[in-house]
Design a protein around this motif. Sequence first.
Motif, mmCIF file in Angstrom:
data_model
loop_
_atom_site.group_PDB
_atom_site.id
_atom_site.type_symbol
_atom_site.label_atom_id
_atom_site.label_comp_id
_atom_site.label_asym_id
_atom_site.label_seq_id
_atom_site.Cartn_x
_atom_site.Cartn_y
_atom_site.Cartn_z
ATOM 1 N N UNK A 78 44.942 36.352 35.710
ATOM 2 C CA UNK A 78 44.893 37.589 36.480
ATOM 3 C C UNK A 78 43.579 37.703 37.247
ATOM 4 N N UNK A 79 42.477 37.403 36.551
ATOM 5 C CA UNK A 79 41.177 37.467 37.236
ATOM 6 C C UNK A 79 41.092 36.402 38.321
ATOM 7 N N UNK A 80 41.652 35.251 38.034
ATOM 8 C CA UNK A 80 41.699 34.175 39.027
ATOM 9 C C UNK A 80 42.491 34.607 40.253
ATOM 10 N N UNK A 81 43.571 35.320 40.017
ATOM 11 C CA UNK A 81 44.409 35.822 41.113
ATOM 12 C C UNK A 81 43.597 36.768 41.995
ATOM 13 N N UNK A 82 42.803 37.615 41.338
ATOM 14 C CA UNK A 82 41.998 38.558 42.132
ATOM 15 C C UNK A 82 40.962 37.828 42.984
ATOM 16 N N UNK A 83 40.350 36.814 42.396
ATOM 17 C CA UNK A 83 39.387 36.019 43.171
ATOM 18 C C UNK A 83 40.109 35.355 44.344
ATOM 19 N N UNK A 84 41.283 34.814 44.030
ATOM 20 C CA UNK A 84 42.069 34.143 45.066
ATOM 21 C C UNK A 84 42.345 35.088 46.230
ATOM 22 N N UNK A 85 42.768 36.292 45.884
ATOM 23 C CA UNK A 85 43.107 37.239 46.945
ATOM 24 C C UNK A 85 41.913 37.563 47.835
#
Lengths: 257, 348
Positions: B213-220
């Motif tokens: 989830x945190x990785x997804x936020x960074x990705x976005x």
Amino acid sequence: MTSRYLHIPLLFFILLSGACKKDKEVTTTNTIPTPPTANLHIHFSHQADSLTLFPGQSYTLPGNQSYSVDVFKYYISNIELHYTNGNVFKEDYSYHLIDFKGKSEIILNKVPIGKIGLIKFMIGVDSAKNVSGPQTGDLSPSLGMFWSWNTGYIMVKFEGASPQSGDPNKQLVYHIGGFKGLNKAQRTVFITLPSKATMENNKNYELSLITNASRLFYGTHQIDFSTNYFTMSSNKNASDFADNYMHMISYKNFSEQ
Amino acid sequence: MILRVVFIPIILVFFFLSCKVDPKVKPHFDENELKEIIPTGWPEPVYRFQNNPINKATFELGRALFYDPILSVDSTVSCESCHQQFVAFAHSDHALSHGVANQLTTRNSPALFNLNWHPLFMHDGGVNHIEVQPLAPINNPIEMGENTVHVIKKLRRSARYKKMFEDAFGKGAEINDAQMLKALAQFMALMYSYNSKYDRVKRGEAEFHQDELEGYQIFQQKCNQCHKEPLFSDFQFRNNGLSVNPAINDSGRAHITGLPSDRYKFKTPSLRNITLTAPYMHDGRFNTLDQCLQHYVSGITNTVNLAPELQGGIPLTPSEIQKLKAFLATLTDYTLLTDKKFSNPYAN
């Protein structure tokens, strides 16, 4: 509400009438008279200025360069006959690959009769056919006139030789293509015809045109073989060639056959 | 109302009686499985199977061709040689793809899936239609070293292909280049990837772990402007700051357009299935995802036309890199990798 299902029986009626053609005899006789038509053969004779073009022979250009030709092919497309009465005939799926060693005639069957004022066509292939996937007939991508790594047709292909060529093997290789942007290489040509270009019902006519290969190399742009002996992509050089070949085809004769 | 309801079956019966029903071959698997898919929320595809109606016979023909080395001059290379299912139809382990006679091509084989959304093909966008794409490898002297005319000749000599072309295109159908190309295109165009963990999370069928989830936020924040959801690419051409390899000096998009402003720009690749498709970048210069991420952090080279977003690099801490990797791993779609209908039909 009731009309919602109405289309279902309708659909089956349509299916029914379409699916079983052979069970029903078409009985209506055609009473509409067929309009008068003629057949027109468009013939391209290939020349180097005033001389007949033969493979392997040497021809001199203004400015003392000379060349010989081995391959010379080009597309003629989107043919239109403009009649003096204002009517226009447009050939359907009008794509023809002309080869000075092979097919050099286009036959238009059953065109309207009358006096043709001019013939309009394109040298090359329009952009629509360059972006719609594989085509068939003269547009088949297997005829050596299609770039597979940079999709698009080669509009005009010339391969030959010249003692002036900057290439170590003295070759000349020009594959001219590109269908979009500033460097596009398709060109529209108009050729006006004399008043004898009049066609009557049920007759065959020949429109004879000259394609002058030398005009690839002079005219709007002077081509210097020592530096310009190879082109295989869409670029400014290709469109320079196109500016020249736009004028390579001219009227020779019109006659009944 | 009643009248109408009776009417329909009567018509149906009449319809079947009135024509001789063609004893059509029964499909081996559910024909409904073969269909155009546009997952909810995805943009409209570019390729909609116009003039290439989906059916099992055409699909199976495309599959037979894709896996058949008959398409190469010395019968050693098939499409699969460089596009393997278990790595999402990329080429496992080879930076620069091998072709016939073991020559190396100068570019890395991309993975193949969701091709219907690509406006242009190849790293430089040189090919403008999925149905003409196969001409490039077939006619390229390095890749398959064959030309279409000869391939068609070989196919015409084969009784098996004669039957397959007829099944696909009708009795008496000629084997020709356009039909071969359509079949290959149909096979590839049905390679969908929309069942990764990420997709299941989006559909409410699964949940991300905290790292993901945190990785997804960074990705976005840092990647999504180019590797845009849900396809994980917007398919635009950009220079992402790779140093120029002087041995190859691949100018990318400019090779096609001739425009100086396109120098060193390459098609933004999708990051779906990215954990499987090493090596990375158009020339396969990176073997690991870590190297790719490190490139964005500290390896950006300021060559001409560098994407403005990447000026100065993308700062990422080691823990952010770990989270980003955890997220990227959720983009792997095992359904595609194991879907039997895309497997080698000659293997048993």
